[in-house]
Write a protein that holds these residues in place. Structure first.
Motif, PDB file in Angstrom:
ATOM      1  N   VAL A 283       0.855  -1.194   0.000  1.00  0.00           N
ATOM      2  CA  VAL A 283       0.000   0.000   0.000  1.00  0.00           C
ATOM      3  C   VAL A 283       0.887   1.239   0.000  1.00  0.00           C
ATOM      4  CG1 VAL A 283      -1.776   1.288   1.238  1.00  0.00           C
ATOM      5  CG2 VAL A 283      -1.840  -1.215   1.222  1.00  0.00           C
ATOM      6  N   HIS A 284       0.655   2.125  -0.977  1.00  0.00           N
ATOM      7  CA  HIS A 284       1.426   3.361  -1.091  1.00  0.00           C
ATOM      8  C   HIS A 284       0.589   4.595  -0.759  1.00  0.00           C
ATOM      9  CE1 HIS A 284       4.853   1.372  -3.188  1.00  0.00           C
ATOM     10  NE2 HIS A 284       3.896   0.542  -3.593  1.00  0.00           N
ATOM     11  N   ASP A 285      -0.728   4.450  -0.776  1.00  0.00           N
ATOM     12  CA  ASP A 285      -1.631   5.565  -0.509  1.00  0.00           C
ATOM     13  C   ASP A 285      -2.518   5.193   0.674  1.00  0.00           C
ATOM     14  OD1 ASP A 285      -3.701   7.495  -0.508  1.00  0.00           O
ATOM     15  OD2 ASP A 285      -3.520   7.783  -2.664  1.00  0.00           O
ATOM     16  N   LEU A 286      -2.579   6.069   1.680  1.00  0.00           N
ATOM     17  CA  LEU A 286      -3.345   5.770   2.890  1.00  0.00           C
ATOM     18  C   LEU A 286      -4.815   5.529   2.585  1.00  0.00           C
ATOM     19  CD1 LEU A 286      -2.558   5.485   5.851  1.00  0.00           C
ATOM     20  CD2 LEU A 286      -3.290   7.849   6.220  1.00  0.00           C
ATOM     21  N   ALA A 287      -5.343   6.186   1.554  1.00  0.00           N
ATOM     22  CA  ALA A 287      -6.753   6.012   1.199  1.00  0.00           C
ATOM     23  C   ALA A 287      -7.051   4.592   0.731  1.00  0.00           C
ATOM     24  CB  ALA A 287      -7.147   7.012   0.116  1.00  0.00           C
ATOM     25  N   ASP A 288      -6.025   3.890   0.234  1.00  0.00           N
ATOM     26  CA  ASP A 288      -6.232   2.526  -0.263  1.00  0.00           C
ATOM     27  C   ASP A 288      -6.132   1.480   0.840  1.00  0.00           C
ATOM     28  OD1 ASP A 288      -6.411   3.554  -2.836  1.00  0.00           O
ATOM     29  OD2 ASP A 288      -4.268   3.279  -3.233  1.00  0.00           O
ATOM     30  N   LEU A 289      -5.643   1.875   2.015  1.00  0.00           N
ATOM     31  CA  LEU A 289      -5.344   0.896   3.055  1.00  0.00           C
ATOM     32  C   LEU A 289      -6.570   0.129   3.550  1.00  0.00           C
ATOM     33  CD1 LEU A 289      -3.302  -0.473   4.856  1.00  0.00           C
ATOM     34  CD2 LEU A 289      -3.452   1.451   6.445  1.00  0.00           C
ATOM     35  N   PRO A 290      -7.709   0.787   3.846  1.00  0.00           N
ATOM     36  CA  PRO A 290      -8.858   0.012   4.358  1.00  0.00           C
ATOM     37  C   PRO A 290      -9.288  -1.100   3.414  1.00  0.00           C
ATOM     38  CG  PRO A 290      -9.199   2.346   4.748  1.00  0.00           C
ATOM     39  CD  PRO A 290      -7.994   2.240   3.869  1.00  0.00           C
ATOM     40  N   ALA A 291      -9.399  -0.793   2.121  1.00  0.00           N
ATOM     41  CA  ALA A 291      -9.851  -1.814   1.169  1.00  0.00           C
ATOM     42  C   ALA A 291      -8.815  -2.921   1.014  1.00  0.00           C
ATOM     43  CB  ALA A 291     -10.136  -1.168  -0.189  1.00  0.00           C
ATOM     44  N   GLU A 292      -7.528  -2.546   0.965  1.00  0.00           N
ATOM     45  CA  GLU A 292      -6.489  -3.550   0.803  1.00  0.00           C
ATOM     46  C   GLU A 292      -6.375  -4.426   2.053  1.00  0.00           C
ATOM     47  OE1 GLU A 292      -5.130  -4.309  -1.821  1.00  0.00           O
ATOM     48  OE2 GLU A 292      -5.217  -2.597  -3.150  1.00  0.00           O
ATOM     49  N   ALA A 293      -6.525  -3.824   3.228  1.00  0.00           N
ATOM     50  CA  ALA A 293      -6.475  -4.611   4.463  1.00  0.00           C
ATOM     51  C   ALA A 293      -7.643  -5.585   4.528  1.00  0.00           C
ATOM     52  CB  ALA A 293      -6.475  -3.686   5.674  1.00  0.00           C
ATOM     53  N   ALA A 294      -8.827  -5.128   4.097  1.00  0.00           N
ATOM     54  CA  ALA A 294     -10.003  -6.007   4.101  1.00  0.00           C
ATOM     55  C   ALA A 294      -9.820  -7.167   3.127  1.00  0.00           C
ATOM     56  CB  ALA A 294     -11.250  -5.201   3.745  1.00  0.00           C
ATOM     57  N   ALA A 295      -9.259  -6.872   1.950  1.00  0.00           N
ATOM     58  CA  ALA A 295      -9.034  -7.929   0.966  1.00  0.00           C
ATOM     59  C   ALA A 295      -7.992  -8.926   1.473  1.00  0.00           C
ATOM     60  CB  ALA A 295      -8.587  -7.321  -0.365  1.00  0.00           C
ATOM     61  N   ALA A 296      -6.931  -8.406   2.110  1.00  0.00           N
ATOM     62  CA  ALA A 296      -5.903  -9.289   2.656  1.00  0.00           C
ATOM     63  C   ALA A 296      -6.473 -10.166   3.766  1.00  0.00           C
ATOM     64  CB  ALA A 296      -4.730  -8.465   3.184  1.00  0.00           C
ATOM     65  N   ALA A 297      -7.338  -9.580   4.604  1.00  0.00           N
ATOM     66  CA  ALA A 297      -7.953 -10.334   5.697  1.00  0.00           C
ATOM     67  C   ALA A 297      -8.839 -11.451   5.157  1.00  0.00           C
ATOM     68  CB  ALA A 297      -8.759  -9.396   6.589  1.00  0.00           C
ATOM     69  N   ALA A 298      -9.598 -11.158   4.090  1.00  0.00           N
ATOM     70  CA  ALA A 298     -10.466 -12.177   3.504  1.00  0.00           C
ATOM     71  C   ALA A 298      -9.640 -13.316   2.918  1.00  0.00           C
ATOM     72  CB  ALA A 298     -11.348 -11.552   2.423  1.00  0.00           C
ATOM     73  N   GLU A 299      -8.537 -12.975   2.246  1.00  0.00           N
ATOM     74  CA  GLU A 299      -7.693 -13.995   1.654  1.00  0.00           C
ATOM     75  C   GLU A 299      -7.023 -14.838   2.738  1.00  0.00           C
ATOM     76  OE1 GLU A 299      -5.673 -12.995  -2.152  1.00  0.00           O
ATOM     77  OE2 GLU A 299      -3.868 -13.375  -0.979  1.00  0.00           O
ATOM     78  N   ALA A 300      -6.588 -14.188   3.827  1.00  0.00           N
ATOM     79  CA  ALA A 300      -5.950 -14.912   4.928  1.00  0.00           C
ATOM     80  C   ALA A 300      -6.940 -15.837   5.619  1.00  0.00           C
ATOM     81  CB  ALA A 300      -5.360 -13.920   5.929  1.00  0.00           C
ATOM     82  N   ALA A 301      -8.162 -15.369   5.803  1.00  0.00           N
ATOM     83  CA  ALA A 301      -9.184 -16.201   6.447  1.00  0.00           C
ATOM     84  C   ALA A 301      -9.461 -17.448   5.619  1.00  0.00           C
ATOM     85  CB  ALA A 301     -10.457 -15.397   6.656  1.00  0.00           C
ATOM     86  N   SER A 302      -9.508 -17.268   4.303  1.00  0.00           N
ATOM     87  CA  SER A 302      -9.787 -18.401   3.424  1.00  0.00           C
ATOM     88  C   SER A 302      -8.639 -19.403   3.416  1.00  0.00           C
ATOM     89  CB  SER A 302     -10.040 -17.895   2.005  1.00  0.00           C
ATOM     90  OG  SER A 302     -10.157 -18.967   1.103  1.00  0.00           O
ATOM     91  N   ALA A 303      -7.399 -18.885   3.400  1.00  0.00           N
ATOM     92  CA  ALA A 303      -6.240 -19.773   3.279  1.00  0.00           C
ATOM     93  C   ALA A 303      -5.822 -20.383   4.604  1.00  0.00           C
ATOM     94  CB  ALA A 303      -5.073 -19.008   2.658  1.00  0.00           C
ATOM     95  N   PHE A 304      -5.949 -19.616   5.719  1.00  0.00           N
ATOM     96  CA  PHE A 304      -5.385 -20.061   6.994  1.00  0.00           C
ATOM     97  C   PHE A 304      -6.392 -20.132   8.133  1.00  0.00           C
ATOM     98  CE2 PHE A 304      -2.274 -17.172   4.836  1.00  0.00           C
ATOM     99  CZ  PHE A 304      -1.559 -18.166   4.214  1.00  0.00           C
ATOM    100  N   GLY A 305      -7.634 -19.702   7.866  1.00  0.00           N
ATOM    101  CA  GLY A 305      -8.637 -19.715   8.925  1.00  0.00           C
ATOM    102  C   GLY A 305      -8.468 -18.607   9.937  1.00  0.00           C
ATOM    103  N   ASP A 306      -7.636 -17.602   9.642  1.00  0.00           N
ATOM    104  CA  ASP A 306      -7.383 -16.488  10.561  1.00  0.00           C
ATOM    105  C   ASP A 306      -7.341 -15.200   9.749  1.00  0.00           C
ATOM    106  OD1 ASP A 306      -6.596 -14.657  12.446  1.00  0.00           O
ATOM    107  OD2 ASP A 306      -4.685 -15.618  12.925  1.00  0.00           O
ATOM    108  N   PRO A 307      -8.296 -14.279   9.969  1.00  0.00           N
ATOM    109  CA  PRO A 307      -8.344 -13.052   9.166  1.00  0.00           C
ATOM    110  C   PRO A 307      -7.434 -11.933   9.670  1.00  0.00           C
ATOM    111  CG  PRO A 307     -10.215 -13.101  10.646  1.00  0.00           C
ATOM    112  CD  PRO A 307      -9.462 -14.391  10.878  1.00  0.00           C
ATOM    113  N   ALA A 308      -6.712 -12.150  10.771  1.00  0.00           N
ATOM    114  CA  ALA A 308      -5.904 -11.076  11.361  1.00  0.00           C
ATOM    115  C   ALA A 308      -4.770 -10.660  10.422  1.00  0.00           C
ATOM    116  CB  ALA A 308      -5.337 -11.520  12.705  1.00  0.00           C
TER     117      ALA A 308
END
Length: 683
Positions: free
Chosen positions: A173-198
């Motif tokens: 993430v290079h722009d602070l405005a993009d962080l919420p959406a990118e963090a949410a997408a990363a959390a969803a991908e982590a939850a799917s792959a590892f069972g932990d959205p943190a």
């Protein structure tokens, strides 16, 4: 020091995994005389790891209906071990390999866990806690921030999953405005792959060397650092090529990395095989001071390169340590030679690197001299999870195989690996093979030992990636492949008796006089339907191509020899009953062609605003509503396939007319996901 009493010898081991790593573990168990138990989700009864184990247990399909979730149920895996009479469990990598709850479930059932203690897994499994432990142990470490604590001065940052790895759940993430959406997408991908959205954030270093140290520790207090691996060639934060030793690393830095890795292992009373990962910044004046990233409390995907340079079987030593055996006195073996590994993925470089699915008609690396076992002499090793006839779907990650070369030195190993990959035959699904070959043969990669700053995690930036991902077969080769396909098809028709009746040995379409040109058309796979037209005439019974400088030396249904400007090339031609494509392989590159029907059936009318699913998968989020106006490139939906999230974006500005899918819905390839009315066009 870990004082856990020895659990005794392992007699039957359950592998709580699938694919190539399950086959790898089964291979070592067989050489050690240990019985094996495989597990599989419904529908995987014919998988290679199932066939190779002594016993197999089908795991129940969870309520989600996703086969991947069958491997994420600790209770089901322990029940499978008990039912099959296993006395030990090896987790491989991925899935529950770094899940402390699973470790406790296994040991609580009286089974031997082939890996570190639950406490060590728990302390290193959470990357934020691992960073605190590293700092307390005197190991240099970068900061970890919650996404909500990131400020402009912290940018750029890398969003990472607290659990797991493999590049999943990571976003730069290079722009602070993009962080919420990118963090949410990363959390969803982590939850799917590892069972932990943190997720958390750490400083993003665009140019750094990703160097990791393999450790091996017994229950008697001995900790070995088995050399280091360089994993800097990455795409989307996912490792592509790994090698050992790390090229161009000064001796002082190497010793610093090894000591830091041993310190981390001692700080958590580690046992078994594990990996400490570090980032070494690359500046204009050379390599900077390393910082600790994380510790993987399991076997790494890239462990074969360490096996090659040390001569050790790491899986064997994992089991021996779990049985209570001590590491030999005198320290670890000194590294010898050089090893390089490439990960072969089922993905399409010409279609945005989307995962590719389908039937694997052919899969062969003819240069491979070993499979699933350490190389004892220079050569090529193949660890694959698939074989001919297997179906590549989207339920699991797209790794098809790891191809490893071991050589006397780096140049020897790199050359062997590039040659082995170039000669591989993979028919039925697209792969990143040509990218791997081009990277290995690129001067900047070859010069990494002399110029260590040229190799870094930003090596495959957008421009270089686009250039290196080009097919090995250039347009001239594609035309030769189309000619070979045409000649082979004519010979196959004659051999099958569907052409003009001619005696054996006489070329197909033979005439005593010069013939009219035989014309065939093909489209080249992955090019959006680009056509190639080939023509040849029969002159005195021999085919004469209408291509300057090209002469046909011989033609058969599966092999065509052509002379091009005085140089001879052999092109093998393969067709399959349930596949319309023609696969042509040669030393010039591989080409997949689709014959064009001269009388095609009428095509169905397709709404120009329809956006079909590019691959089978699950809709994880719908980001727009019917009636919304969208800009070009705006994300409309997100689809998960092969444990990775893929964004469906608007190809042009317009309005959303239809949304026929909802979050959580599984969709086949080609299913309509959204319909847009583009600006300036009538619906």
């Amino acid at each position: 020091m870990n004082q856990t009493p020895s659990p005794g010898p392992v007699t039957r081991l359950l592998v709580a995994n699938r694919g190539e790593i399950a086959r790898r573990i089964i291979r070592t168990c067989r050489t050690m005389g240990i019985g094996t138990v495989a597990v599989h989700s419904p529908g995987e009864e014919g998988a290679a790891h199932v066939a190779e184990a002594d016993t197999a247990v089908r795991l129940p399909l969870p309520g989600s209906g996703r086969p991947v979730d069958a491997y994420l149920d600790p209770g089901a895996l322990v029940a499978a071990a008990r039912a099959a009479g296993a006395d030990a469990v090896h987790p491989g990598y991925g899935f529950l390999s770094e899940n402390a709850g699973f470790v406790r479930a296994v040991t609580g059932a009286g089974l031997t866990w082939v890996g570190p203690s639950a406490d060590a897994v728990e302390r290193m499994g959470a990357k934020t806690l691992a960073k605190r432990i590293a700092r307390d142990a005197g190991v240099p470490v970068s900061d970890a921030l919650a996404p909500g604590d990131v400020r402009p001065e912290h940018l750029p940052v890398l969003v990472k999953a607290v659990s797991g790895g493999g590049g999943r759940g990571m976003r730069a993430v290079h722009d602070l405005a993009d962080l919420p959406a990118e963090a949410a997408a990363a959390a969803a991908e982590a939850a799917s792959a590892f069972g932990d959205p943190a997720v958390f954030c750490e400083p993003y270093v665009p140019r750094g060397r990703h160097v990791e140290v393999q450790v091996l520790a017994d229950t008697h207090g001995t900790v070995w650092a088995l050399g280091e691996r360089d994993c800097s060639v990455q795409r989307r934060h996912q490792k592509v090529i790994e090698e050992s030793p790390a090229p161009g690393i000064p001796r002082e830095l190497r010793e610093q990395l090894h000591e830091a890795a041993r310190g981390m292992a001692r700080a958590i009373d580690y046992t078994g095989a594990g990996t400490a990962e570090f980032l070494v910044p690359v500046g204009d004046d050379g390599l900077g001071a390393p910082v600790f990233l994380e510790m993987n409390t399991r076997l790494q995907v890239e462990h074969p390169v360490t096996e090659c340079v040390t001569g050790l079987d790491l899986v064997e030593w994992q089991i021996r340590i779990a049985e209570g055996e001590a590491l030999p006195e005198g320290g670890p073996p000194a590294p010898r030679g050089h090893a390089v590994e490439a990960r072969l993925y089922a993905e399409d470089p010409r279609a945005g690197w989307r995962p590719r699915t389908g039937t694997l008609h052919a899969f062969d690396v003819p240069d491979a001299t070993a499979r699933f076992e350490p190389l004892t002499a220079p050569g090529v090793r193949l660890d694959s999870g698939v074989g001919p006839g297997d179906t590549v779907g989207t339920d699991f990650d797209p790794l098809l195989a790891k191809v490893v070369a071991y050589g006397r030195d780096r140049r020897d190993a790199v050359r062997r690996l590039a040659s082995a990959l170039a000669a591989a035959r993979v028919h039925g699904v697209g792969t990143n093979r040509d990218l791997l070959v081009r990277v290995l043969r690129h001067p900047a990669f070859g010069a990494a030992a002399e110029h260590p700053g040229k190799l870094h995690t930003g090596y495959l930036d957008a421009d270089r990636l686009a250039a290196l991902a080009q097919p090995l077969a250039d347009p001239a080769t594609e035309h030769l492949a189309a000619l070979a396909a045409s000649l082979a098809a004519a010979e196959a028709a004659r051999a099958a008796g569907t052409g003009r009746a001619v005696p054996a040995g006489i070329p197909a379409n033979w005439r005593s006089l010069t013939s009219q040109a035989h014309i065939r058309r093909h489209t080249v796979a992955g090019t959006g339907g680009r056509r190639i037209t080939t023509a040849y005439r029969t002159v005195r019974g021999a085919p004469v191509p209408e291509q300057p400088g090209v002469r046909v030396l011989s033609a058969a249904p599966g092999l065509v020899a052509l002379e091009v400007d005085g140089l001879r090339y052999a092109l093998t031609v393969h067709t399959y009953a349930d596949d319309p494509d023609v696969h042509v392989d040669s030393s010039l590159g591989s080409v997949t062609l689709t014959p064009v029907d001269p009388l095609p059936a009428p095509e169905a009318v397709v709404d120009p605003g329809a956006l079909p699913a590019p691959m089978p998968g699950t809709v994880v989020a719908v980001d727009v509503s019917v009636g919304d106006r969208v800009a070009r490139g705006q994300t409309l939906l997100r689809v998960e396939a092969m444990k990775m999230e893929h964004r469906i974006t608007a190809p042009a500005a317009g309005a959303v007319r239809e949304l026929p899918v909802t979050a959580g819905q599984r969709v086949p390839a080609g299913a309509p996901l959204a319909v847009l009315d583009y600006e300036g066009l009538q619906p």
